[in-house]
Design a protein around this motif. Structure first.
Motif, short mmCIF file in Angstrom:
data_model
loop_
_atom_site.label_atom_id
_atom_site.label_comp_id
_atom_site.label_asym_id
_atom_site.label_seq_id
_atom_site.Cartn_x
_atom_site.Cartn_y
_atom_site.Cartn_z
N VAL A 155 0.45 -8.23 2.86
CA VAL A 155 -0.13 -8.32 1.53
C VAL A 155 0.51 -7.25 0.65
O VAL A 155 0.62 -6.09 1.06
N THR A 156 0.94 -7.64 -0.53
CA THR A 156 1.55 -6.67 -1.45
C THR A 156 0.81 -6.58 -2.78
O THR A 156 1.11 -5.71 -3.59
N GLY A 157 -0.16 -7.47 -3.00
CA GLY A 157 -0.92 -7.44 -4.24
C GLY A 157 -2.32 -6.92 -4.01
O GLY A 157 -3.12 -7.53 -3.29
N PHE A 158 -2.64 -5.78 -4.62
CA PHE A 158 -3.94 -5.15 -4.45
C PHE A 158 -4.53 -4.80 -5.81
O PHE A 158 -3.82 -4.37 -6.71
N ALA A 159 -5.83 -4.99 -5.94
CA ALA A 159 -6.53 -4.65 -7.18
C ALA A 159 -6.75 -3.14 -7.25
O ALA A 159 -6.85 -2.47 -6.21
N VAL A 160 -6.82 -2.62 -8.45
CA VAL A 160 -7.08 -1.20 -8.65
C VAL A 160 -8.58 -0.94 -8.54
O VAL A 160 -9.39 -1.61 -9.18
N ASP A 161 -8.94 0.01 -7.70
CA ASP A 161 -10.34 0.41 -7.51
C ASP A 161 -10.43 1.91 -7.66
O ASP A 161 -9.79 2.65 -6.91
N GLN A 162 -11.19 2.36 -8.63
CA GLN A 162 -11.29 3.79 -8.93
C GLN A 162 -9.89 4.40 -9.08
O GLN A 162 -9.56 5.41 -8.45
N THR A 163 -9.09 3.75 -9.87
CA THR A 163 -7.74 4.15 -10.29
C THR A 163 -6.67 4.00 -9.21
O THR A 163 -5.51 4.28 -9.46
N LYS A 164 -7.03 3.55 -8.01
CA LYS A 164 -6.06 3.45 -6.91
C LYS A 164 -6.09 2.06 -6.28
O LYS A 164 -7.13 1.41 -6.23
N ARG A 165 -4.92 1.64 -5.76
CA ARG A 165 -4.85 0.35 -5.07
C ARG A 165 -5.21 0.46 -3.59
O ARG A 165 -5.49 -0.55 -2.95
N MET A 166 -5.17 1.66 -3.06
CA MET A 166 -5.51 1.86 -1.65
C MET A 166 -6.16 3.23 -1.48
O MET A 166 -5.63 4.25 -1.93
N TYR B 192 -12.68 12.47 -11.68
CA TYR B 192 -11.89 12.31 -10.47
C TYR B 192 -12.06 10.88 -9.99
O TYR B 192 -13.18 10.45 -9.70
N LEU B 193 -10.97 10.12 -9.97
CA LEU B 193 -11.01 8.71 -9.57
C LEU B 193 -11.98 7.92 -10.43
O LEU B 193 -12.78 7.11 -9.95
N ASP B 194 -11.93 8.19 -11.74
CA ASP B 194 -12.73 7.45 -12.72
C ASP B 194 -14.22 7.68 -12.56
O ASP B 194 -15.04 6.84 -12.94
N THR B 195 -14.58 8.82 -12.00
CA THR B 195 -15.99 9.20 -11.87
C THR B 195 -16.02 10.72 -11.78
O THR B 195 -14.99 11.39 -11.87
N TYR B 196 -17.22 11.32 -11.61
CA TYR B 196 -17.31 12.77 -11.51
C TYR B 196 -17.35 13.27 -10.07
O TYR B 196 -17.21 14.47 -9.83
N ALA B 197 -17.55 12.37 -9.14
CA ALA B 197 -17.55 12.79 -7.73
C ALA B 197 -17.38 11.56 -6.85
O ALA B 197 -17.87 10.48 -7.17
#
Length: 284
Positions: free
Chosen positions: A87-98, A215-220
């Motif tokens: 798999v090479t297509g991943f959605a972004v979750d909290q600014t990261k794909r993995m 940090y990662l689209d949140t505060y913690a």
């Protein structure tokens, strides 16, 4: 008359037996349905724990069964889909794909990494030095195409760091801990398998902290691992961002599947520095 009486009694016995059989079959049928539902729930719960390398046709693969202890190492892995291809297509979750995690069997040595993916779908996670012992590597991701599009997956594999392993006892359950001069306090009493709010407060020198940075689209970022099997849980933040003015109280949606002790790892940023606080939470 005697024959007629015996015939009537016999027919009543047959009717009673038939009713009993029907009730038994109904009970078995209902029991089977309940068992299936229970099994389905158990399987769902098991996959939610992230302790398998495969789920719904997706698989975490790696040729590395061991990593050298005492020095930095790269853990390379691939996620294959139901068609067996990387798999090479991943959605972004909290600014990261993995999101990638490494945790030792005694719940020490926590690492949270955002690896890089090559064009062929091979990920490379740069790990800090591992201490000898058994480790579990978790990959958390969401495909953005195919059968698993939009579904969150957590898959894992075990890895050994050769050498003499010394087990560290899990610290006792507590409501607060200290890291880098900060005091982190957890409020809430989650029950296994039930959604429950959890509040984390951050203070320094006795004063509430209000300068947490995103940090990662949140505060913690809050991750938990279960004592004994290292089952995984990500506690989702619900506090909205407001620039560099986070804190002191942060809200999380906690749903921990199993009772017992969970080791919580809270990551937060201040002044450009990332801090990781750890404490043990008892779940009833």
């Amino acid at each position: 008359m005697f024959f007629s009486s015996r015939l009537t009694t016999h027919r009543r016995a047959l009717a009673t037996a038939g009713t009993a059989v029907a009730l038994a079959l109904t009970a078995v049928s209902c029991g089977s349905s309940d068992d299936s539902a229970s099994m389905s729930g158990m399987e769902h719960m098991a996959t939610d724990k992230g302790l398998s390398d495969a789920q719904d046709g997706y698989r975490l693969t790696s040729s590395q069964r061991s990593l050298a202890a005492g020095r930095q190492a790269d853990y390379r892995f691939t996620v294959t889909g139901p068609d067996g291809k990387p798999v090479t297509g991943f959605a972004v979750d909290q600014t990261k794909r993995m999101h990638f995690y490494a945790i030792r069997s005694d719940l020490t040595g926590f690492q949270h990494i955002h690896p890089a993916m090559a064009a062929d779908g091979t990920w490379s996670a740069g790990l800090a030095a591992l201490t000898p012992g058994e480790w579990r590597m978790f990959a958390s991701f969401t495909p953005n195409s195919g059968d698993g599009k939009g579904k969150d997956f957590v898959l894992s594999r075990s890895v050994t760091a050769p050498g003499r392993a010394t087990r560290t006892p899990l610290p006792a359950a507590a409501t607060s801990t200290r890291v880098d001069g900060y005091t982190v306090t957890v409020k809430g009493e989650p029950m296994a398998g039930m959604a429950h709010p959890l509040t984390v407060s951050v203070a320094k020198d006795g004063e509430p902290v209000t300068d947490l940075q995103p940090y990662l689209d949140t505060y913690a970022h809050l991750t938990a691992f279960h004592e004994g099997d290292a089952a995984f849980a990500h506690l989702h933040p619900t506090t909205k961002l407001n620039g560099n003015h986070g804190g002191p109280d942060l809200s999380f949606h906690a749903e921990l599947p199993t009772a017992g002790n969970w080791r919580l790892f809270l990551q937060f940023r201040t002044g450009g520095t990332l801090h990781t606080a750890a404490l043990t939470l008892r779940v009833g």
